[in-house]
Design an enzyme around this catalytic site. Structure first.
Site, PDB file in Angstrom:
ATOM      1  N   CYS A 155       0.833  -1.210   0.000  1.00  0.00           N
ATOM      2  CA  CYS A 155       0.000   0.000   0.000  1.00  0.00           C
ATOM      3  C   CYS A 155       0.870   1.263   0.000  1.00  0.00           C
ATOM      4  O   CYS A 155       1.589   1.527   0.960  1.00  0.00           O
ATOM      5  CB  CYS A 155      -0.909  -0.044   1.234  1.00  0.00           C
ATOM      6  SG  CYS A 155      -1.796   1.483   1.579  1.00  0.00           S
TER       7      CYS A 155
ATOM      8  N   CYS B 227       0.148   3.711   2.832  1.00  0.00           N
ATOM      9  CA  CYS B 227       0.655   3.131   4.083  1.00  0.00           C
ATOM     10  C   CYS B 227       2.150   3.396   4.215  1.00  0.00           C
ATOM     11  O   CYS B 227       2.634   3.707   5.313  1.00  0.00           O
ATOM     12  CB  CYS B 227       0.398   1.623   4.114  1.00  0.00           C
ATOM     13  SG  CYS B 227      -1.337   1.150   4.098  1.00  0.00           S
TER      14      CYS B 227
END
Length: 148
Positions: A69, A72
């Site tokens: 991600c 993230c």
């Protein structure tokens, strides 16, 4: 001196340590000797998650994330800074949703990054999406006793 104490879960071995409240921010684990307040995010998984959430007297902020991600990855340095800045009043932790599918499902994680604040073993606040440090701290302020 106050006779009050708090429980702090060791970031290394997950042993529950009781420390005098006036010493919050310092000390070593009575079991493994690791620092209790390293100023770094604690790595959680399906096996240790419940213990950290239920047994810490300090609030626990968990970043539900995944290695693939992009947002993230952008949040990783923000969480590292947050852990350092709030080492005495907040436990900052990370849980890889791919490596901990049971816990991710338990909390119905549908998008990442999702950040959940726990206090007294219960979820008290949740937000999703990447954000800069100042915005994350502003979001946390109402929930922390010594925010700032």
């Amino acid at each position: 001196m106050s006779a009050e104490s708090i429980h702090v879960v060791c970031p290394q071995c997950a042993a529950v340590n009781r420390i005098p409240s006036e010493r919050t921010g310092s000390g070593q684990c009575g079991k493994c000797g690791a620092p209790l307040f390293s100023g770094q995010p604690i790595i959680l998984n399906d096996a240790n998650f419940a213990r950290h959430i239920a047994r810490n007297d300090l609030p626990v902020l968990v970043d539900f994330w995944a290695t693939w991600c992009g947002p993230c990855q952008m949040m990783a340095p923000v969480f590292a800074q947050l852990a350092e800045r709030h080492r005495t009043d907040l436990r900052v932790a990370k849980l890889d949703t791919d490596a901990a599918p049971h816990t991710s499902a338990q909390f119905a994680i549908r998008s990442i990054p999702t950040v959940i604040l726990f206090r007294g073993g219960r979820e008290v606040a949740r937000t999703a999406g990447a954000m800069p440090l100042a915005q994350l701290e502003q979001w946390l302020t109402p929930y922390l006793k010594n925010a700032g």
